[in-house]
Design a protein around this motif. Structure first.
Motif, mmCIF file in Angstrom:
data_model
loop_
_atom_site.group_PDB
_atom_site.id
_atom_site.type_symbol
_atom_site.label_atom_id
_atom_site.label_comp_id
_atom_site.label_asym_id
_atom_site.label_seq_id
_atom_site.Cartn_x
_atom_site.Cartn_y
_atom_site.Cartn_z
ATOM 1 N N GLY A 133 116.943 34.301 66.655
ATOM 2 C CA GLY A 133 118.092 33.979 65.828
ATOM 3 C C GLY A 133 118.611 35.192 65.077
ATOM 4 O O GLY A 133 118.191 36.324 65.322
ATOM 5 N N TYR A 134 119.514 34.924 64.168
ATOM 6 C CA TYR A 134 120.217 35.971 63.420
ATOM 7 C C TYR A 134 119.302 36.681 62.423
ATOM 8 O O TYR A 134 118.409 36.059 61.832
ATOM 9 C CB TYR A 134 121.398 35.370 62.653
ATOM 10 N N LEU A 135 119.555 37.969 62.242
ATOM 11 C CA LEU A 135 118.862 38.740 61.220
ATOM 12 C C LEU A 135 119.381 38.322 59.847
ATOM 13 O O LEU A 135 120.576 38.088 59.672
ATOM 14 C CB LEU A 135 119.114 40.241 61.387
ATOM 15 N N SER A 194 121.287 41.428 70.681
ATOM 16 C CA SER A 194 119.940 40.970 70.378
ATOM 17 C C SER A 194 118.901 42.010 70.772
ATOM 18 O O SER A 194 118.974 42.598 71.849
ATOM 19 C CB SER A 194 119.646 39.669 71.129
ATOM 20 N N ASP A 195 117.924 42.218 69.892
ATOM 21 C CA ASP A 195 116.727 42.988 70.210
ATOM 22 C C ASP A 195 115.656 42.000 70.609
ATOM 23 O O ASP A 195 115.445 40.994 69.920
ATOM 24 C CB ASP A 195 116.245 43.797 68.997
ATOM 25 N N GLU A 254 116.862 42.651 56.640
ATOM 26 C CA GLU A 254 115.744 42.436 57.559
ATOM 27 C C GLU A 254 115.954 43.271 58.825
ATOM 28 O O GLU A 254 117.075 43.389 59.316
ATOM 29 C CB GLU A 254 115.751 40.935 57.900
ATOM 30 N N ASN A 255 114.877 43.845 59.352
ATOM 31 C CA ASN A 255 115.020 44.524 60.639
ATOM 32 C C ASN A 255 114.758 43.529 61.763
ATOM 33 O O ASN A 255 114.315 42.402 61.528
ATOM 34 C CB ASN A 255 114.138 45.780 60.727
ATOM 35 N N SER A 256 115.028 43.939 62.999
ATOM 36 C CA SER A 256 114.947 42.987 64.105
ATOM 37 C C SER A 256 113.522 42.515 64.379
ATOM 38 O O SER A 256 113.313 41.355 64.752
ATOM 39 C CB SER A 256 115.583 43.563 65.369
ATOM 40 N N LYS A 295 109.809 37.767 64.225
ATOM 41 C CA LYS A 295 108.614 37.080 63.723
ATOM 42 C C LYS A 295 108.997 35.885 62.847
ATOM 43 O O LYS A 295 108.403 34.812 62.947
ATOM 44 C CB LYS A 295 107.735 38.055 62.946
ATOM 45 N N ARG A 296 110.003 36.048 61.979
ATOM 46 C CA ARG A 296 110.438 34.954 61.103
ATOM 47 C C ARG A 296 111.012 33.794 61.923
ATOM 48 O O ARG A 296 110.679 32.634 61.704
ATOM 49 C CB ARG A 296 111.484 35.442 60.102
ATOM 50 N N GLU A 297 111.859 34.120 62.890
ATOM 51 C CA GLU A 297 112.462 33.075 63.719
ATOM 52 C C GLU A 297 111.402 32.330 64.523
ATOM 53 O O GLU A 297 111.502 31.128 64.722
ATOM 54 C CB GLU A 297 113.527 33.667 64.650
ATOM 55 N N THR A 298 110.366 33.041 64.967
ATOM 56 C CA THR A 298 109.270 32.391 65.682
ATOM 57 C C THR A 298 108.576 31.384 64.771
ATOM 58 O O THR A 298 108.292 30.251 65.172
ATOM 59 C CB THR A 298 108.269 33.436 66.208
#
Length: 141
Positions: A40-42, A87-88, A46-48, A53-56
């Motif tokens: 998802g979006y940064l 996206s990264d 926040e870095n990619s 990790k957050r989106e996971t």
């Protein structure tokens, strides 16, 4: 049009000599109902890698505590119908198959055989990202 930055996570595991990838079923448009990689979006500041990790955590309720590997940056025109989204992507190979729990905008989260995932159309350009991640991780299917 402004560019948006996102991050995707490819989570792989091998069980009984068979490779699996963790996918979500999208609960929202675009691609509602299609399988996709968690991502998802940064957020601001926040870095990619942090975003992946957050989106996971938000989408599959799993914390990634092992090192992840950068796969590549994806920004082809038309990859996202919402506009110019870059996206990264990151890959992680896990020991075992932790149980995911869908959250945020994921309707479902499940481990899928990599061979099955590669034989269907995933949301966005996630099929290409998955193939690139398998190469990066040295996984042969």
């Amino acid at each position: 049009m402004r560019k948006a930055d996102t991050a995707d996570m490819i989570m792989l595991t091998e069980v009984d000599s068979t490779w699996h990838v963790l996918l979500i079923e999208r609960g929202d448009d675009p691609f509602k109902g299609k399988l996709a990689l968690p991502g998802g979006y940064l957020d601001e500041g926040e870095n990619s890698e942090e975003a992946a990790k957050r989106e996971t955590l938000e989408e599959v309720s799993l914390t990634v505590e092992v090192p992840i590997t950068f796969v590549g940056t994806y920004g082809e025109r038309g990859r996202d119908p919402r506009g110019h989204v870059v996206s990264d992507a990151y890959v992680v190979v896990l020991n075992g198959m932790p149980k995911p729990k869908a959250g945020d905008d994921a309707r479902k989260a499940e481990w899928v055989l990599v061979s099955e995932a590669l034989n269907q159309t995933l949301a966005f350009d996630h099929g290409k990202i998955l193939r690139d991640a398998l190469k990066k991780a040295g996984v042969k299917i």
